[in-house]
Design an enzyme around this catalytic site. Structure first.
Site, mmCIF file in Angstrom:
data_model
loop_
_atom_site.group_PDB
_atom_site.id
_atom_site.type_symbol
_atom_site.label_atom_id
_atom_site.label_comp_id
_atom_site.label_asym_id
_atom_site.label_seq_id
_atom_site.Cartn_x
_atom_site.Cartn_y
_atom_site.Cartn_z
ATOM 1 C CB SER A 8 42.110 51.150 48.882
ATOM 2 O OG SER A 8 41.990 50.014 47.628
ATOM 3 N N GLY A 40 36.964 51.283 43.889
ATOM 4 C CA GLY A 40 36.818 50.484 42.678
ATOM 5 C C GLY A 40 35.035 51.158 42.609
ATOM 6 C CB CYS A 70 46.164 52.524 44.059
ATOM 7 S SG CYS A 70 44.330 51.755 43.468
ATOM 8 C CB CYS A 181 44.695 45.378 39.581
ATOM 9 S SG CYS A 181 44.350 45.741 41.118
ATOM 10 C CB THR A 182 49.264 47.550 42.375
ATOM 11 O OG1 THR A 182 47.688 47.947 43.471
ATOM 12 C CG2 THR A 182 49.699 48.468 41.289
#
Length: 266
Positions: A8, A40, A70, A181-182
């Site tokens: 995103s 999210g 993601c 989380c990336t």
């Protein structure tokens, strides 16, 4: 060779930088979705629709592999993306590095913490990963309220506040931290500093960028060659339209690396 990545927002930067270091000669396609982010809060159907749009835009440029950089998109949209693009374009998802982190924790001792978004923390998805790969480690799930959004905004004060809040929920003697989380890999140094007790050895951080880079190269029938000629180009797609790295992306070392090492291509 061309490798595409999608997310995103700027959570794709760590994996993109890993690919750039491993193959300076590879062309990179970065496909994000500023018109639809954040993903999210959306429901699974909506996330899948936006992720598919990003994947299709990248696939039109003929990559040898596509990294879904993601965690949220991997959970909700990976089957749909694979069903549409494979076998023509191999698709690599991103999974929190719980398995290698738990193995390391078994050797080093001490508790393991998993930093993740509030939606992922305690979710059936993460619990399945812990049950399957936790290896009996002492694991604390840490919800990182607002951290991904703060990183995406590039607001230093918001980042520091979110990191401190998550660190307060992390065991004082933590030895291993999974960055679930990336986005979090972009501020790994701050995370390590925040969870290191005075006089203690800093914990080991486990992200996913290196693993997905390695898998993407394997699926593209390529091998790492960090000494290759730095001829790889960079194409940036914002919600399907060609653009450039954002000013926020360039505030992070990974974004600057990509900008400095990649001649822009439309």
């Amino acid at each position: 060779m061309k490798i595409a990545l999608m997310d995103s927002g700027i959570g794709l930067l760590p994996a993109a930088a890993a690919v750039r270091r491993a193959r300076p000669d590879a062309d990179l396609v970065l496909s994000d979705d500023p018109d639809g982010m954040p993903w999210g809060p959306r429901d699974a159907h909506d996330i899948t629709a936006h992720a598919l749009a990003c994947a299709r835009a990248a696939a039109e440029l003929g990559p040898a592999a596509l990294i879904v950089a993601c965690n949220t998109a991997t959970v909700h949209a990976l089957p749909a993306i694979r069903a549409e693009l494979e076998p023509a374009v191999p698709v690599i998802g991103t999974v929190p590095a719980i398995k290698p982190a738990a193995a390391a924790a078994a050797t080093s001792g001490g508790p393991l913490a998993i930093w993740a978004t509030p939606a992922t923390t305690g979710s059936p998805y993460q619990r399945r990963l812990i049950d399957e790969f936790g290896n009996g480690a002492d694991i604390t799930e840490v919800p990182c309220h607002g951290l991904a959004d703060a990183i995406e905004s590039g607001d230093e004060d918001l980042i520091d506040k979110a990191v401190r809040a998550a660190a307060a929920l992390t065991p004082d003697d933590v030895r291993t931290v999974v960055l679930g989380c990336t986005h979090y890999e972009l501020v790994g140094g701050r995370v390590r500093e925040a969870v290191t007790a005075p006089g203690a050895t800093p914990p080991v951080l486990h992200g996913s960028a290196q693993a997905v880079c390695a898998q993407a190269l394997r699926r593209a029938n390529a091998v790492p060659d960090p000494d290759a000629e730095p001829t790889g180009g960079l194409t940036v797609l914002h919600s399907g339209s060609t653009g450039e790295l954002t000013s926020t992306a360039l505030t992070y070392a990974e974004g600057r690396l990509l900008a400095a090492s990649s001649p822009a291509r439309g």
